[in-house]
Scaffold this active site. Structure first.
Site, PDB file in Angstrom:
ATOM      1  N   HIS A  82       0.847  -1.201   0.000  1.00  0.00           N
ATOM      2  CA  HIS A  82       0.000   0.000   0.000  1.00  0.00           C
ATOM      3  C   HIS A  82       0.882   1.252   0.000  1.00  0.00           C
ATOM      4  CE1 HIS A  82      -2.959   2.999   1.158  1.00  0.00           C
ATOM      5  NE2 HIS A  82      -2.243   3.288   2.232  1.00  0.00           N
ATOM      6  N   ASP A 111       6.132  21.526 -26.633  1.00  0.00           N
ATOM      7  CA  ASP A 111       6.151  20.167 -26.087  1.00  0.00           C
ATOM      8  C   ASP A 111       7.191  20.154 -24.970  1.00  0.00           C
ATOM      9  OD1 ASP A 111       6.199  17.288 -25.674  1.00  0.00           O
ATOM     10  OD2 ASP A 111       5.329  17.108 -27.675  1.00  0.00           O
ATOM     11  N   TRP A 147       7.047   0.085   3.997  1.00  0.00           N
ATOM     12  CA  TRP A 147       7.499   0.813   2.797  1.00  0.00           C
ATOM     13  C   TRP A 147       8.877   1.416   3.029  1.00  0.00           C
ATOM     14  CZ3 TRP A 147       8.797   5.790   1.182  1.00  0.00           C
ATOM     15  CH2 TRP A 147       8.678   6.799   2.133  1.00  0.00           C
ATOM     16  N   SER A 175      12.955   6.159 -13.938  1.00  0.00           N
ATOM     17  CA  SER A 175      11.825   6.864 -14.536  1.00  0.00           C
ATOM     18  C   SER A 175      11.672   8.264 -13.941  1.00  0.00           C
ATOM     19  CB  SER A 175      10.553   6.046 -14.316  1.00  0.00           C
ATOM     20  OG  SER A 175       9.420   6.825 -14.556  1.00  0.00           O
ATOM     21  N   SER A 176      11.738   8.362 -12.611  1.00  0.00           N
ATOM     22  CA  SER A 176      11.570   9.677 -11.969  1.00  0.00           C
ATOM     23  C   SER A 176      12.693  10.621 -12.347  1.00  0.00           C
ATOM     24  CB  SER A 176      11.571   9.551 -10.448  1.00  0.00           C
ATOM     25  OG  SER A 176      10.553   8.732 -10.029  1.00  0.00           O
ATOM     26  N   HIS A 259      13.216  12.013   3.393  1.00  0.00           N
ATOM     27  CA  HIS A 259      12.587  13.260   3.782  1.00  0.00           C
ATOM     28  C   HIS A 259      12.359  14.204   2.601  1.00  0.00           C
ATOM     29  CE1 HIS A 259      10.429  15.442   6.643  1.00  0.00           C
ATOM     30  NE2 HIS A 259      10.879  16.521   6.062  1.00  0.00           N
ATOM     31  N   GLU A 261      11.831  13.246  -0.235  1.00  0.00           N
ATOM     32  CA  GLU A 261      10.764  12.562  -0.964  1.00  0.00           C
ATOM     33  C   GLU A 261       9.380  13.038  -0.524  1.00  0.00           C
ATOM     34  OE1 GLU A 261      10.415  10.500  -3.412  1.00  0.00           O
ATOM     35  OE2 GLU A 261       8.379   9.774  -3.069  1.00  0.00           O
ATOM     36  N   TYR A 263       8.569  15.907   0.451  1.00  0.00           N
ATOM     37  CA  TYR A 263       8.306  17.215  -0.157  1.00  0.00           C
ATOM     38  C   TYR A 263       8.101  17.094  -1.654  1.00  0.00           C
ATOM     39  CZ  TYR A 263       9.325  18.979   4.389  1.00  0.00           C
ATOM     40  OH  TYR A 263       9.274  19.195   5.722  1.00  0.00           O
ATOM     41  N   SER A 274      -1.939  27.065  -5.545  1.00  0.00           N
ATOM     42  CA  SER A 274      -1.593  28.476  -5.689  1.00  0.00           C
ATOM     43  C   SER A 274      -2.106  29.052  -7.005  1.00  0.00           C
ATOM     44  CB  SER A 274      -0.076  28.678  -5.609  1.00  0.00           C
ATOM     45  OG  SER A 274       0.407  28.210  -4.388  1.00  0.00           O
ATOM     46  N   HIS A 308      15.088  13.258  12.050  1.00  0.00           N
ATOM     47  CA  HIS A 308      13.919  13.330  12.942  1.00  0.00           C
ATOM     48  C   HIS A 308      13.037  12.093  12.783  1.00  0.00           C
ATOM     49  CE1 HIS A 308      11.635  15.805   9.655  1.00  0.00           C
ATOM     50  NE2 HIS A 308      11.445  14.539   9.474  1.00  0.00           N
ATOM     51  N   HIS A 309      13.300  11.289  11.757  1.00  0.00           N
ATOM     52  CA  HIS A 309      12.588  10.014  11.627  1.00  0.00           C
ATOM     53  C   HIS A 309      13.196   8.949  12.525  1.00  0.00           C
ATOM     54  CE1 HIS A 309      10.200  11.221   8.069  1.00  0.00           C
ATOM     55  NE2 HIS A 309      11.258  11.975   7.814  1.00  0.00           N
ATOM     56  N   THR A 334       6.517  27.102   5.595  1.00  0.00           N
ATOM     57  CA  THR A 334       5.197  26.513   5.376  1.00  0.00           C
ATOM     58  C   THR A 334       4.111  27.453   5.897  1.00  0.00           C
ATOM     59  OG1 THR A 334       6.284  24.403   5.770  1.00  0.00           O
ATOM     60  CG2 THR A 334       3.899  24.373   5.585  1.00  0.00           C
ATOM     61  N   LYS A 337       3.391  30.126   3.464  1.00  0.00           N
ATOM     62  CA  LYS A 337       2.508  29.685   2.383  1.00  0.00           C
ATOM     63  C   LYS A 337       1.051  29.682   2.827  1.00  0.00           C
ATOM     64  CE  LYS A 337       5.397  26.987  -0.574  1.00  0.00           C
ATOM     65  NZ  LYS A 337       4.703  27.518  -1.750  1.00  0.00           N
ATOM     66  N   ARG A 456       1.767   1.019  15.108  1.00  0.00           N
ATOM     67  CA  ARG A 456       1.398   0.871  13.709  1.00  0.00           C
ATOM     68  C   ARG A 456       1.871  -0.482  13.198  1.00  0.00           C
ATOM     69  NH1 ARG A 456       5.792   4.712  10.565  1.00  0.00           N
ATOM     70  NH2 ARG A 456       4.740   3.891   8.736  1.00  0.00           N
TER      71      ARG A 456
END
Lengths: 531, 182
Positions: A82, A111, A147, A175-176, A259, A261, A263, A274, A308-309, A334, A337, A456
């Protein structure tokens, strides 16, 4: 004689203005940014439904305490797949699809800069996900290590299929990276004359910054899974203490990617809302320049907060303090924004069509997710929250009403441009309200069970969590079922409906509204004038 | 055509960034190693220590020993004493006993760790069985020495520290064939 010349000219003419090729090969061989954008969007929606149905399995099992529907081994595969499918298969390709469709239209380019690479970077994805999903049918099962695939769970104790997983991640990474290079080259080289960097729509800006994040961190992820591959098959010990390595090193390498990722998954949504909020508030975006700098600051800060993870793995006190304060610092850009979005709406002539509903919900609910992020950033408190459902509640609040609502808002906003028809506003509003209620029902109670100590990634739990989990499951089923309504709305919109004007939203700004709806197969072959 | 040339150069540069970041991922491994040793993170200890120190007779430090088997390891593995009291600067030896009760020759690697982790940088091993891999024949028993010096600069608030070894079975990776004839 003249007939020959005429037919020659006719040939040249049709070469220049040819439409899409016919049949299936149009989609396999296409180099058209709109076709590839469409492919990305449909692929991501298919993955959204697949990853979503896995979430349904998870929530069905968690409906009541005890084991009812699936075995713990399969439950672990469901949580892992998932997460992987939603991150790499649904959210990221959806944003690449939006980038493909909209960036050339927004900057007046004919293009993408590298159309053939564009085709390749899309077609790697079905291969990658076929590889990944096929592991579910293999003996020993698919990836079951979460994950985040922490070593040694994903190396020493992994199922045999981990090699498939590693190569799938390699393909997604390639790909990315190709997609990101394409976006950067398009934005830097193909802008219409007069379209200076500080005139670009914010969606283009946020994507430019996202693309730089992608080329900076996807290679680190590739390196990380390569080290895993070497540990599993070639006898190295990067992450194995027995050979002089360290499992904690895995977490550092992974979160150095991980991290930024998160964002990558939210910045394009920032850009899209926006554009949408000013359109429906009928006011220019408040603080355009500060939005650009805030996005860049968030991107920079994302590289210095990864630990921080891992507050609980045993990093030194100075490290905990540094990563705690650096993380809290992210709240500043943030906050800028959120302030700017609120100020844009302030005293605007607001109407609440579906794109605006999703955008307003985005601002409110993403802020809630941001606040729980601040709570998690407090290192001493994180020892209580770590690996509980509070973390699950936090990141679902930033990803579902953040990334996913941003994608829904974008889809409704630009569907008239893509299809040439207005979508069914009544059904779309129903989709919004069902999603909004379902999503809050599903994820809000997770804060409570998390604070009360429910861990979890478990298929069974203490009786004391039963009621909130049942509420969560009901909300999740509601949210999940509602997405079939979205599929119906999109198909209905493609097949027909009230014809859309070139600019169906009276407050909308931008070059994409200067081309007819639906956007012709080729646009801006002569660059537009940007004042 | 100028445009396409600059696109090519741009893409080349971006690809270089990609390659550099891939390399950076691997560079994190030695960087992490250096950081661990510099800050004593995770109680990682340094390699063999060559120096000597004057003995600080004024101060006493308790050193505790722990021996643990990693998952799947079947050896008996224990220190000869649970704890010794030493003066900082003095060289002390402790013996660890290992016994292979299985019917196969096996190779093992011990991984040291010092707690509290900030003391790791002040714990010097001049000789250690953890520097080499141990091969034991079926039923064989050995005594393995570790010789260490607790640094005179050990922070004053550290009154006792723990040296823990985890023993890993690495037979599959390093088959003990060469040593059979010994």
């Amino acid at each position: 004689m003249s007939a020959v010349i005429d037919s020659h000219q006719g040939q040249a003419h049709s070469d220049h203005h040819h439409g899409p090729a016919k049949g299936l090969m149009r989609w396999v061989l296409t180099t058209n940014h709109k076709d590839i954008g469409t492919l990305y969007l449909w692929f991501s929606f298919a993955m959204f439904l697949l990853g979503g149905s896995m979430a349904m399995v998870i929530r069905a099992e968690l409906f009541q305490p005890g084991l009812q529907i699936v075995q713990p081994e399969f439950f672990n595969q469901m949580t892992t797949m998932h997460g992987l499918i939603m991150v790499f298969g649904a959210v990221m390709p959806a944003f690449v699809g939006l980038a493909n469709w909209m960036i050339p239209l927004m900057i007046g380019a004919p293009d993408m800069a590298l159309p053939r690479m564009n085709n390749f970077s899309f077609w790697l994805l079905p291969a990658a996900f076929t590889l990944l999903v096929s592991t579910l049918f293999s003996e020993g099962g698919g990836p079951n290590f979460g994950w985040t695939f922490y070593a040694p769970l994903s190396t020493t104790y992994a199922p045999e299929s981990v090699t498939f997983f590693i190569f799938a991640v390699h393909l997604m990474g390639i790909s990315s990276i190709m997609g990101a290079i394409n976006v950067i080259a398009t934005i830097l080289n193909l802008r219409a004359p007069g379209m200076t960097l500080m005139k670009m729509p914010l969606f283009v800006w946020t994507w430019l910054i996202t693309a730089f994040l992608l080329i900076a961190v996807m290679p680190v992820l590739a390196g990380c899974v390569t080290m895993m591959l070497m540990d599993v098959h070639f006898g190295t010990s990067f992450f194995s203490a027995a050979g002089g390595g360290d499992p904690v090193l895995f977490q550092h390498v992974f979160w150095f990617f991980g991290h930024p990722e998160v964002y990558i998954m939210i910045l394009p949504a920032f850009g899209a809302v926006s554009s949408i909020i000013p359109a429906f508030a009928r006011k220019p975006l408040f603080g355009y320049t500060s939005m650009v700098y805030a996005t860049a600051s968030i991107a920079f800060l994302s590289f210095i907060v990864w630990a921080h993870h891992m507050f609980t793995v045993g990093i030194p006190l100075t490290g905990e303090l540094f990563f705690m304060y650096a993380t809290m610092l992210i709240a500043v850009p943030t906050g800028v924004k959120v302030f700017n979005w609120a100020s844009t709406m302030w005293q605007g002539s607001m109407t609440f069509e579906t794109p605006m509903l999703f955008s307003v919900a985005f601002v409110i609910l993403f802020t809630i997710g941001g606040f729980s992020g601040l709570m998690l950033a407090i290192a001493p408190a994180d020892f209580q929250y770590h690996d509980t459902y509070f973390v699950v509640a936090h990141f679902h609040y930033v990803l579902v009403p953040g990334a996913i609502f941003g994608i829904f808002a974008s889809a409704y906003y630009w569907l008239p441009k893509w299809t040439g028809h207005m979508y069914d506003e009544t059904l779309a509003k129903l989709h919004f309200w069902m999603s909004f209620i379902g999503m809050n029902l599903a994820f809000f109670p997770m804060h409570f069970v998390g604070l009360a100590g429910m861990p979890r990634r478990i298929p069974d739990y203490n009786m004391m969590f039963a009621n909130f989990n049942m509420v969560s499951s009901i909300g999740a089923f509601m949210f999940g079922a509602t997405q079939l309504l979205f599929l119906f709305i999109v198909i209905k919109c493609i097949r027909g409906g009230q014809p859309a004007a070139a600019k169906p939203w009276d407050g909308a700004e931008g070059l994409e509204w200067t081309v007819p709806s639906p956007a012709p197969y080729h646009t801006f072959q002569t660059p537009p004038d940007v004042k | 055509m100028n445009e396409s040339l600059s696109t090519r150069r741009l893409v080349t540069r971006l690809l270089l960034v990609v390659v550099a970041m891939f390399a950076f991922g691997f560079a994190l491994v030695p960087i992490y190693e250096v950081m661990c040793q510099a800050f004593g993170i995770n109680g990682k200890t340094a390699g063999a220590y060559g120096g000597t120190q004057a003995v600080d007779e004024q101060r006493q430090v308790r050193v505790q020993f722990l021996a643990t088997n990693a998952a799947g390891m079947s050896w008996e593995f224990r220190p000869q004493a649970d704890e010794v009291t030493v003066h900082p600067g003095a060289s002390t030896q402790m013996l660890f006993v290992a016994h292979n009760p299985t019917g196969q020759p096996m190779t093992a690697q011990a991984i040291p760790s010092v707690a509290p982790s900030k003391a790791a940088a002040y714990f010097h091993k001049t000789e250690c069985f953890c520097f080499t891999q141990q091969v034991l024949q079926p039923g064989e028993r050995i005594e393995m020495p570790v010789r260490f010096i607790v640094d005179r600069d050990l922070p004053a608030d550290v009154q006792h520290l723990t040296l823990a070894y985890t023993l890993f079975d690495i037979t599959a990776r390093k088959p003990p064939v060469a040593q059979v004839s010994r």
